[in-house]
Design an enzyme around this catalytic site. Structure first.
Site, PDB file in Angstrom:
ATOM      1  CD  GLU A 157      -3.155  -0.947   2.078  1.00 36.01           C
ATOM      2  OE1 GLU A 157      -4.246  -1.498   1.808  1.00 36.01           O
ATOM      3  OE2 GLU A 157      -2.943  -0.291   3.121  1.00 36.01           O
ATOM      4  CD  GLU A 263      -3.981  -5.728   1.890  1.00 34.24           C
ATOM      5  OE1 GLU A 263      -4.842  -5.108   2.580  1.00 34.24           O
ATOM      6  OE2 GLU A 263      -2.762  -5.567   2.032  1.00 34.24           O
ATOM      7  CG  ASP A 274     -12.581 -11.111  20.066  1.00 27.45           C
ATOM      8  OD1 ASP A 274     -13.231 -10.092  19.738  1.00 27.45           O
ATOM      9  OD2 ASP A 274     -11.526 -11.440  19.489  1.00 27.45           O
ATOM     10  CG  ASN A 278     -15.327  -7.318  15.242  1.00 28.86           C
ATOM     11  OD1 ASN A 278     -14.296  -7.824  15.678  1.00 28.86           O
ATOM     12  ND2 ASN A 278     -16.493  -7.930  15.281  1.00 28.86           N
TER      13      ASN A 278
END
Length: 459
Positions: A157, A263, A274, A278
């Protein structure tokens, strides 16, 4: 008559060349070794299975791995990366090696120079020489062990370039007196090691791709093979799949470079498994309101179809393995920020209705007949009432992708058809497809291969 025969032969040869190119489908699995060290295991059909085998058995043909120069934890350093490359090649997967040229994450906003190169950071010639030697030594060592990657990224990137001081924040405008040296010395190291390696330069966000390809050309960075793009549709949402196809076509035609999505990822749920927050939620534009495995699959299938149609090279899904470990792992995050984006459910079981389906698509198959018995394809002598009539006989039930190519090898119409064992009749409506009289090719793509037959439209 001889002239017509020659045209037909040239047409079929051109189409054969087009269709025999392998379309890259796979995953970045750079977290696998670290997750395994914390006891993470993955399943398919609720049975434990090696994750590389899961992807290989579901149609993937490549695995991508990042490499950091001297990471503090050792994760994604040379030893880890060599181990994963060895495992991937043992499974028959091609490999893409992604040089970050940093001791940690490098992306469009941060490109922190490796600590080992700090002393020459302001001497661009010495810095480029360090990058060259590191790249070449890494690749030569892999080559000596029979682990040469088929694809190499010179930077990750690198919208604004590589190797920035301090905390690595990318600053603008780009200093091309520095970046041209770095890119070209990295490219030179790859070429000198093995000329068969395909070189990728990587830009984040499709909206930047055409601009960046132009910048590379203007500043004499041209000896690369593929323009790699990060395309995350739920936050790089400025371009639709159709617009991306237009960008891809323009890059190929203007700069004569292949294009690959190195990607991509999108959520299958907005929930979590969890206590780590996120970082990716939502759905792409025009794909409903809440993410589901089916939406995840459909967007990837649509992107794959568009890339095949416009001559794209392949798609890599980023870290489909990164499930919640329920331990302090990976150490950088204390958990997974990505379990709602992985291709596995919260029981670490592969979702058969999810994104893995893009790997199962029958793309990039050679002209050789698939290993399938009792298959036949017949086109009726002439289109009737603007319908192209064909008959497919098969001994299996599966979904077929049906494409019509013109004389230049462009897809001008495409359909899908659920086949049943026995005879399947197709009546393909071509009235609104803009097809003019001429020579065409009908291709039927199945999970095991593809079949083709030419036809002439004389209306």
């Amino acid at each position: 008559m001889k002239k017509l025969v020659l045209i037909i032969l040239l047409f079929l040869f051109g189409i054969s060349t087009l269709l025999s190119q392998t379309f890259i489908k796979g995953a970045d699995l750079s977290y696998v070794k670290e997750l395994e060290s914390c006891g993470v295991q993955w399943k398919e059909d609720n049975s434990l299975k090696d994750i590389l085998s899961i992807f290989k058995d579901n149609g993937a043909n490549i695995s991508r791995f990042r490499i950091w120069h001297t990471p503090v934890t050792g994760n994604n350093g040379y030893s880890d990366t060599e181990s994963m490359i060895s495992r991937a090649k043992a499974k028959g997967l091609h490999v893409m090696l992604d040089f970050h040229y940093s001791d940690t994450w490098a992306d469009a906003g941060t490109q922190k120079c490796p600590q080992a190169w700090i002393g020459v950071l302001n001497n661009y010639s010495f810095l480029a020489d360090s990058l060259y030697n590191y790249t070449k030594k890494t690749l030569q060592t892999l080559k000596e062990k029979g682990l040469t990657p088929e694809f190499v990224q010179v930077g990750n990137e690198t919208n604004g370039g590589m190797c920035f001081p301090g905390n690595g924040t990318v600053t603008w405008p780009t200093d091309w007196s520095k970046q041209t040296l770095l890119f070209n010395d990295g490219i030179r190291a790859v070429r000198e090691t093995d000329t068969s390696i395909k070189i990728i330069l990587h830009v984040a966000d499709p909206k930047n791709a055409e601009w960046w390809a132009g910048e590379l050309k203007t500043h004499n960075v041209s000896d690369y093979d593929i323009l790699g793009i990060s395309y995350y549709p739920t936050y790089q949402n400025s371009k639709t799949i159709n617009e991306f196809g237009t960008i891809l076509t323009h890059i190929k035609n203007t700069y004569q470079k292949d294009v690959m999505v190195v990607e991509t990822a999108l959520p299958w749920t907005n929930s979590w498994d969890d206590n780590t927050t996120n970082i990716l939620n939502g759905v792409p534009v025009n794909y409903g309101s809440d993410p589901t495995p089916e939406i995840q699959a459909q967007w990837l299938i649509d992107l794959t179809d568009k890339m095949v149609e416009t001559g794209g090279t392949g798609i890599i899904y980023w870290e489909p393995d990164w499930v919640a470990s329920h331990k302090n792992c990976p150490a950088q995050f204390g958990g997974s920020v990505w379990e709602n984006v992985a291709l596995f459910d919260f029981s670490n079981n592969l979702m058969n209705n999810g994104g893995i389906n893009f790997c199962r698509l029958p793309t990039g198959i050679s002209m050789e007949n698939p290993k399938q018995n009792n298959f036949s394809l017949r086109i009726f002598p002439n289109p009737v009432n603007n319908e192209l009539n064909a008959e497919i006989n098969t001994n299996t039930a599966e979904l077929a992708w049906i494409d019509i190519y013109d004389l230049q090898g462009r897809i001008i119409n495409k359909f899908t058809k659920k086949l049943v064992p026995g005879s399947n009749t197709l009546a393909l409506d071509i009235r609104n497809s803009g097809i003019r009289p001429g020579l065409f090719l009908l291709q039927v793509r199945l999970s095991g291969g593809s079949y083709q037959q030419s036809f002439i439209l004389s209306r």
